[in-house]
Design a protein around this motif. Structure first.
Motif, PDB file in Angstrom:
ATOM      1  N   GLY B  60      -5.839 -17.522  -7.467  1.00 28.63           N
ATOM      2  CA  GLY B  60      -7.104 -17.666  -8.195  1.00 28.63           C
ATOM      3  C   GLY B  60      -6.860 -17.808  -9.684  1.00 28.63           C
ATOM      4  N   LEU B  61      -5.947 -16.994 -10.220  1.00 31.32           N
ATOM      5  CA  LEU B  61      -5.684 -17.053 -11.662  1.00 31.32           C
ATOM      6  C   LEU B  61      -5.043 -18.382 -12.061  1.00 31.32           C
ATOM      7  CD1 LEU B  61      -4.482 -13.416 -12.415  1.00 31.32           C
ATOM      8  CD2 LEU B  61      -6.724 -14.448 -12.826  1.00 31.32           C
ATOM      9  N   LEU B  62      -4.196 -18.923 -11.178  1.00 33.10           N
ATOM     10  CA  LEU B  62      -3.568 -20.219 -11.482  1.00 33.10           C
ATOM     11  C   LEU B  62      -4.640 -21.296 -11.646  1.00 33.10           C
ATOM     12  CD1 LEU B  62      -0.474 -20.426  -9.113  1.00 33.10           C
ATOM     13  CD2 LEU B  62      -0.617 -19.641 -11.474  1.00 33.10           C
ATOM     14  N   LEU B  63      -5.597 -21.284 -10.732  1.00 29.86           N
ATOM     15  CA  LEU B  63      -6.626 -22.316 -10.814  1.00 29.86           C
ATOM     16  C   LEU B  63      -7.600 -22.031 -11.960  1.00 29.86           C
ATOM     17  CD1 LEU B  63      -7.267 -23.232  -7.091  1.00 29.86           C
ATOM     18  CD2 LEU B  63      -5.713 -24.236  -8.745  1.00 29.86           C
ATOM     19  N   GLN B  64      -7.789 -20.754 -12.271  1.00 34.17           N
ATOM     20  CA  GLN B  64      -8.636 -20.412 -13.419  1.00 34.17           C
ATOM     21  C   GLN B  64      -8.015 -20.980 -14.697  1.00 34.17           C
ATOM     22  OE1 GLN B  64      -8.249 -16.579 -15.094  1.00 34.17           O
ATOM     23  NE2 GLN B  64     -10.409 -16.378 -15.636  1.00 34.17           N
ATOM     24  N   ASP B 107      -1.258 -32.629 -20.524  1.00 36.12           N
ATOM     25  CA  ASP B 107      -2.045 -31.462 -20.136  1.00 36.12           C
ATOM     26  C   ASP B 107      -1.528 -30.877 -18.824  1.00 36.12           C
ATOM     27  OD1 ASP B 107      -3.657 -31.847 -22.348  1.00 36.12           O
ATOM     28  OD2 ASP B 107      -5.085 -33.111 -21.266  1.00 36.12           O
ATOM     29  N   ALA B 108      -1.284 -31.753 -17.844  1.00 36.46           N
ATOM     30  CA  ALA B 108      -0.805 -31.275 -16.547  1.00 36.46           C
ATOM     31  C   ALA B 108       0.514 -30.520 -16.729  1.00 36.46           C
ATOM     32  CB  ALA B 108      -0.641 -32.439 -15.583  1.00 36.46           C
ATOM     33  N   ALA B 109       1.418 -31.079 -17.555  1.00 37.75           N
ATOM     34  CA  ALA B 109       2.707 -30.429 -17.777  1.00 37.75           C
ATOM     35  C   ALA B 109       2.509 -29.057 -18.426  1.00 37.75           C
ATOM     36  CB  ALA B 109       3.600 -31.311 -18.658  1.00 37.75           C
ATOM     37  N   LEU B 110       1.613 -28.998 -19.405  1.00 37.98           N
ATOM     38  CA  LEU B 110       1.374 -27.741 -20.106  1.00 37.98           C
ATOM     39  C   LEU B 110       0.833 -26.672 -19.151  1.00 37.98           C
ATOM     40  CD1 LEU B 110       1.055 -26.001 -22.663  1.00 37.98           C
ATOM     41  CD2 LEU B 110      -1.174 -27.079 -23.015  1.00 37.98           C
ATOM     42  N   PHE B 111      -0.132 -27.053 -18.295  1.00 35.78           N
ATOM     43  CA  PHE B 111      -0.746 -26.037 -17.454  1.00 35.78           C
ATOM     44  C   PHE B 111       0.179 -25.608 -16.328  1.00 35.78           C
ATOM     45  CE2 PHE B 111      -4.554 -28.196 -19.345  1.00 35.78           C
ATOM     46  CZ  PHE B 111      -4.700 -27.225 -20.325  1.00 35.78           C
ATOM     47  N   VAL B 112       1.032 -26.519 -15.856  1.00 33.62           N
ATOM     48  CA  VAL B 112       2.006 -26.107 -14.844  1.00 33.62           C
ATOM     49  C   VAL B 112       3.014 -25.144 -15.472  1.00 33.62           C
ATOM     50  CG1 VAL B 112       3.899 -26.890 -13.378  1.00 33.62           C
ATOM     51  CG2 VAL B 112       1.723 -28.113 -13.352  1.00 33.62           C
ATOM     52  N   PHE B 113       3.382 -25.397 -16.725  1.00 35.98           N
ATOM     53  CA  PHE B 113       4.278 -24.473 -17.415  1.00 35.98           C
ATOM     54  C   PHE B 113       3.635 -23.092 -17.537  1.00 35.98           C
ATOM     55  CE2 PHE B 113       5.513 -22.361 -21.375  1.00 35.98           C
ATOM     56  CZ  PHE B 113       6.878 -22.213 -21.161  1.00 35.98           C
ATOM     57  N   GLN B 114       2.380 -23.062 -17.944  1.00 36.69           N
ATOM     58  CA  GLN B 114       1.686 -21.776 -18.070  1.00 36.69           C
ATOM     59  C   GLN B 114       1.558 -21.082 -16.715  1.00 36.69           C
ATOM     60  OE1 GLN B 114      -2.010 -22.768 -20.001  1.00 36.69           O
ATOM     61  NE2 GLN B 114      -1.098 -22.776 -22.048  1.00 36.69           N
ATOM     62  N   ILE B 134       4.693 -21.194  -3.539  1.00 35.27           N
ATOM     63  CA  ILE B 134       4.530 -21.162  -4.997  1.00 35.27           C
ATOM     64  C   ILE B 134       4.563 -22.578  -5.568  1.00 35.27           C
ATOM     65  CG2 ILE B 134       5.714 -20.492  -7.123  1.00 35.27           C
ATOM     66  CD1 ILE B 134       6.289 -17.802  -5.818  1.00 35.27           C
ATOM     67  N   LEU B 135       5.480 -23.396  -5.045  1.00 33.57           N
ATOM     68  CA  LEU B 135       5.566 -24.784  -5.533  1.00 33.57           C
ATOM     69  C   LEU B 135       4.308 -25.565  -5.171  1.00 33.57           C
ATOM     70  CD1 LEU B 135       9.323 -25.600  -4.814  1.00 33.57           C
ATOM     71  CD2 LEU B 135       8.238 -24.967  -6.981  1.00 33.57           C
ATOM     72  N   ILE B 136       3.793 -25.330  -3.972  1.00 32.25           N
ATOM     73  CA  ILE B 136       2.547 -26.000  -3.583  1.00 32.25           C
ATOM     74  C   ILE B 136       1.438 -25.599  -4.559  1.00 32.25           C
ATOM     75  CG2 ILE B 136       0.727 -26.058  -1.809  1.00 32.25           C
ATOM     76  CD1 ILE B 136       2.960 -25.945   0.286  1.00 32.25           C
ATOM     77  N   GLY B 137       1.433 -24.324  -4.936  1.00 29.53           N
ATOM     78  CA  GLY B 137       0.439 -23.842  -5.903  1.00 29.53           C
ATOM     79  C   GLY B 137       0.517 -24.626  -7.208  1.00 29.53           C
ATOM     80  N   PHE B 138       1.750 -24.871  -7.685  1.00 29.19           N
ATOM     81  CA  PHE B 138       1.898 -25.642  -8.938  1.00 29.19           C
ATOM     82  C   PHE B 138       1.365 -27.064  -8.764  1.00 29.19           C
ATOM     83  CE2 PHE B 138       5.767 -22.845 -10.134  1.00 29.19           C
ATOM     84  CZ  PHE B 138       4.901 -21.856 -10.581  1.00 29.19           C
ATOM     85  N   GLY B 139       1.592 -27.622  -7.558  1.00 32.09           N
ATOM     86  CA  GLY B 139       1.069 -28.966  -7.278  1.00 32.09           C
ATOM     87  C   GLY B 139      -0.453 -29.004  -7.428  1.00 32.09           C
ATOM     88  N   PHE B 140      -1.095 -27.966  -6.924  1.00 33.32           N
ATOM     89  CA  PHE B 140      -2.554 -27.907  -7.052  1.00 33.32           C
ATOM     90  C   PHE B 140      -2.976 -27.758  -8.514  1.00 33.32           C
ATOM     91  CE2 PHE B 140      -2.634 -27.318  -2.493  1.00 33.32           C
ATOM     92  CZ  PHE B 140      -3.844 -27.900  -2.147  1.00 33.32           C
TER      93      PHE B 140
END
Ligand code: ATP
Ligand code: MG
Lengths: 257, 249
Positions: B60-64, B107-114, B134-140
């Motif tokens: 949830g926090l990743l998508l937030q 932007d995508a790179a920045l948020f995946v890093f975060q 976890i990797l699938i989560g980063f994909g989302f």
């Protein structure tokens, strides 16, 4: 064969308080290699006209051909052949002078090596060499203007549109800029369309002047012709006569200031 | 042309981001606070789902993070417009689509890093999840960022008054966050709220990431999440591209 020709070019802005007819139908022809001065009071429609001719703003009426390409049908081809320096510039405060110049070259399709070489050449031409590694907010107003100009020259455009290029320049830099504009025309055959509020500049630099007021062309002649037509000693007087803002009649009542 | 220009602009924007540690870390702060100060409250609660509370909360926090970060991305274009940088680029023959994609990819790179940062911090707090999940989560996170950043840039171009941008985004993002069950799973919700939340595309994304975090990779929930994410991203990029091409023709 004119390098720029417009027919009834017009732009009306819709605002909350109703439509604003910024440009009401401008017919203009510019010959290749000409230096054209676009004059007019504040709000006359000079910037709006340049923004249309440089593909930034879609016209709401009329048509134009710029450098052999239809403005509306082939804006991409127009963009490759023109350079534009906006009235308020366009520098990113996060970047250095060098990176702005290099990026500009690369946006015009140069590879990194060529863009870097070109950046140094331009910096040399415009007295920016010492400043290459400074961030743009650390430049003075005049230095910033010279950088804006360098960016417009990056790809050696056939037509250069300059919107008040010398506003904020000291007398020395202004004379340098005049020399640069003449040299571009003489050595490269560049066509230059520039706006200015400095009538001495218009007088000495432009081959031909177009005066716009209220979004239409109200006079069009060489500086000498314009003066002669209005029996004016200076371009200033001719300009005031053309735009109907003649010198105020001498008033005998004292003015409260 | 498109590839060259996109790479060029991505490079420019990525460098600008790298020069600003504030921008890099600040975006991760809000979800990080939730992780540190809210996460421990959930560890003993029955959440009515498979997996422990960290496997529920972290997705949830990743998508937030993606939701709030990417939806405010448009601010940067408002700044560039004010500086005149946007017009200066528009007057060059640079590909119009690249002007959008260069930013969106940064932007995508920045948020995946975060997101990666957040997961790293969650590990010592008790998060256990399979690497693939976890990797699938980063994909989302990447897909969500691409989608929302595209829409955000389109909106920023459309708005006449930049002051409207912040309030407009907040008004959209808050209900999106609450309705997708980012903090707590919607399994706890009463029927009407659960039904309502199914209309919210992000709900399906977060459900999918939670599935991946408990190691279920072949379930309909995950498949559905992938389809929704791809669909939304495709739609958003199309809208973004149209708006860019029209607004800046
Ligand atoms: N985006 C806009 N929306 C509404 N009105 C506009 C817009 N841009 C310009 N105008 C109006 O159009 C008219 C022409 O503006 P323009 O900027 O072309 O004048 P200008 O001749 O360049 O003036 P100046 O010498 O002050 O630079 C003005 O009345 C201005 O207020
Ligand atoms: Mg102007």
């Amino acid at each position: 064969m004119p390098i720029i020709s417009t027919a009834g070019l017009a732009r009306t802005f819709t605002t909350r308080s109703g439509p604003v007819e910024a440009v009401r139908g401008i017919d203009l022809t510019v010959r290749s290699g000409e230096i054209l001065g676009l004059l007019g009071p504040n709000g006359a429609g000079k910037t709006t006209t340049l923004r249309m001719l440089t593909t930034l703003l879609p016209p709401t009426g009329g048509a134009a051909t710029v450098a052999g390409h239809d403005l509306l049908r082939d804006p991409a081809a127009v963009r490759r052949r023109i350079g534009y320096v906006a009235q308020s510039g366009g520098l990113d405060p996060q970047e250095t002078v060098r990176s702005e110049l290099v990026t500009q070259g690369r946006l015009y399709g140069m590879n990194r090596a060529r863009a870097t070489a070109r950046a140094e050449e331009l910096a040399d031409d415009l007295g920016l060499t010492e400043l290459l590694d400074r961030r743009t907010p650390a430049l003075s107003g005049g230095q910033r203007r010279r950088l804006d100009l360098a960016m417009g020259l990056t790809h050696r455009p056939e037509i250069l549109f300059l919107d008040e290029p010398t506003t904020g320049l000291d007398p020395g830099s202004r004379t340098d800029l005049w020399a640069l504009v003449r040299r571009l025309r003489d050595e490269h055959g560049t066509t230059v369309v520039l706006t200015t509020h400095y009538l001495d500049e218009a007088d000495s630099l432009a081959d031909r002047l177009v005066v716009v007021d209220n979004g239409t062309v109200v006079a069009e002649d060489s500086p000498a012709g314009l003066k002669a037509a209005h029996g004016a000693a200076s371009l200033q007087d001719a300009f005031l006569a053309v735009t109907g803002r003649g010198p105020a009649p001498v008033d005998t009542t004292p003015v409260a200031v | 042309m498109l590839l060259h220009d996109t790479a060029l602009l991505f490079d420019r924007y990525a460098r600008q981001t790298l020069r600003s540690p504030f921008q890099i870390f600040f975006g991760a702060l809000m979800p990080l606070l939730y992780l540190l100060l809210f996460g421990p409250l959930l560890t003993g609660l029955p959440l009515g789902t498979e997996g422990d509370s960290w496997q529920i909360l972290v997705p949830g926090l990743l998508l937030q993070l993606g939701l709030f970060g990417a939806s405010f991305a448009g601010f940067s274009i408002i700044m560039e417009k004010n500086w005149g940088v946007f017009d200066r680029m528009r007057v060059t023959p640079v590909s119009r689509l690249a002007l959008l994609l260069g930013r969106v990819l940064r932007d995508a790179a920045l948020f995946v890093f975060q997101a990666a940062l957040l997961v790293l911090i969650a590990l010592p707090m008790g998060l256990r999840a399979p690497l693939a999940g976890i990797l699938i989560g980063f994909g989302f996170v990447a897909l969500l960022s691409v989608a929302l950043a595209s829409l955000s840039y389109a909106l920023a171009l459309k708005l006449r008054t930049p002051q409207e941008f912040g309030p407009a985004i907040n008004t959209l993002a808050m209900p999106a966050m609450l309705l997708s069950g980012l903090m707590l799973p919607m399994t706890l919700a009463p029927g009407w709220l659960d039904a309502l939340s199914r209309l919210m595309p992000f709900r399906h994304l977060v459900d999918a990431v939670r599935e991946a975090y408990v190691g279920h990779y072949t379930t309909p929930t995950l498949l559905y999440g992938v389809l929704v994410a791809l669909g939304v991203a495709a739609l958003a990029v199309t809208v973004g591209t149209r708006t860019f091409q029209k607004a800046i023709a």
